[in-house]
Design an enzyme around this catalytic site. Structure first.
Site, short mmCIF file in Angstrom:
data_model
loop_
_atom_site.label_atom_id
_atom_site.label_comp_id
_atom_site.label_asym_id
_atom_site.label_seq_id
_atom_site.Cartn_x
_atom_site.Cartn_y
_atom_site.Cartn_z
N GLU A 40 0.82 -1.21 0.00
CA GLU A 40 0.00 0.00 0.00
C GLU A 40 0.86 1.26 0.00
OE1 GLU A 40 -3.72 1.88 2.59
OE2 GLU A 40 -2.29 0.54 3.56
N LYS A 113 -10.13 2.42 -2.08
CA LYS A 113 -10.31 1.87 -0.73
C LYS A 113 -11.64 2.31 -0.13
CE LYS A 113 -7.60 1.56 3.59
NZ LYS A 113 -6.29 1.92 4.17
N CYS A 157 -5.76 -2.79 2.58
CA CYS A 157 -5.44 -2.65 4.01
C CYS A 157 -6.65 -2.75 4.93
CB CYS A 157 -4.66 -1.37 4.24
SG CYS A 157 -3.71 -1.37 5.79
#
Length: 297
Positions: A40, A113, A157
């Site tokens: 990331e 995300k 994540c």
């Protein structure tokens, strides 16, 4: 299909970070990888430890400079590359975005995300807008990206803690789940708490593999990154891993060094596992409507 996950230690030198990533991608391709994933926000240090408006200068458009460079590398090596960028979508609108570069160098798709944390040392809500639940095209934000190596269920994540995200990708036909990651320890936590956190992180992602009958690929960063304000920092815990559709380890990195993980994934393995454990068949979709509520009273 051979896949690779790159665990890297970053510096404040953006050019050096990119050069190092590209070097590792080349090494993975030379070893036969057809799909290579970076961690990331791989261009820079993890800047979300503090809130600083000057950091928005790091953001870039997609397509943009990074997708151009990595797309050219994907075309040269004839591989698929998954990269994670700080995207400037518009003035004042920024995302934590993962992109997929196809073998021909073109942008196959992107994922913004969806779950954005806001915790001490991880002030991501200051920088990132959550991804669209539904795009203007009507497509769900949890939609796999079609590539020459399969349909990639790409998440990022903090998404890795949510079984809903993994399930939605699986229900949309993902062939594997991928998690570019930047997570580590608060130096103030004692060793026992650090061990519990790491074990929980590994367990929940292996559980996504088991619950969905899919391989999971995780690339985390490693090394200590001091906070920009000089108050503490994060020891990124590495431990990148690749597991199969029953959560079995296929490759696993240590916690304190750069490493490129490699594993061979067989799509027939997922087919076989899902025949034995048909979770999708037995789901009681008629009884799950309360999952769309924030909380059940």
């Amino acid at each position: 299909m051979r896949v690779a996950a790159i665990q890297q230690q970053n510096s404040a030198d953006l050019a050096r970070n990119l050069d190092r990533s590209m070097e590792k991608i080349r090494e993975a391709a030379a070893a036969g990888a057809e799909l290579v994933m970076l961690q990331e926000l791989h261009r820079s240090l993890y800047f979300c430890q503090t809130e600083d408006t000057s950091v928005f200068d790091l953001a870039e458009p997609v397509p943009g400079p990074s997708t151009d460079v990595l797309g050219a590398l994907a075309r040269e090596l004839n591989i698929v590359i998954v990269a994670s960028l700080f995207e400037k979508r518009a003035t004042g609108l920024y995302h934590n975005t993962a992109v997929v570069l196809e073998r021909d160098g073109n942008l196959a798709g992107l994922y913004r995300k969806m779950h954005i944390p806001d915790d001490p040392g991880f002030y991501e809500k200051f920088y990132f807008t959550p991804g669209d639940a539904t795009f203007n095209t009507g497509q769900s934000g949890f939609t796999p990206i079609r590539t020459s190596v399969g349909k990639l269920g790409l998440l990022v994540c903090w998404d890795q803690w949510y079984p809903e995200a993994a399930r939605l990708m699986a229900l949309a036909g993902a062939d594997l789940l991928l998690y570019p990651t930047a997570i580590g320890w608060d130096q103030g936590d004692d060793p026992e708490e650090q061990a519990r956190q790491l074990d929980a992180w590994i367990t929940v992602q292996r559980a996504h593999a088991v619950a969905n009958g899919l391989p999971v690929v995780v690339a985390n960063r490693t090394g200590f990154e001091p906070a920009p304000d000089g108050d503490g920092g994060i020891q990124f815990w590495g431990n990148s891993f690749i597991c199969g559709p029953q959560g079995e380890y296929l490759a696993r990195a240590g916690d304190d060094q750069e490493q490129t993980l490699m594993a061979d994934l067989d799509p027939d393995r997922s087919e076989s596992v899902r025949r034995i454990w048909p979770y999708l068949r037995d789901r009681r979709i008629d009884a799950y409507e309360d999952l769309t509520k924030r909380f059940r009273d």
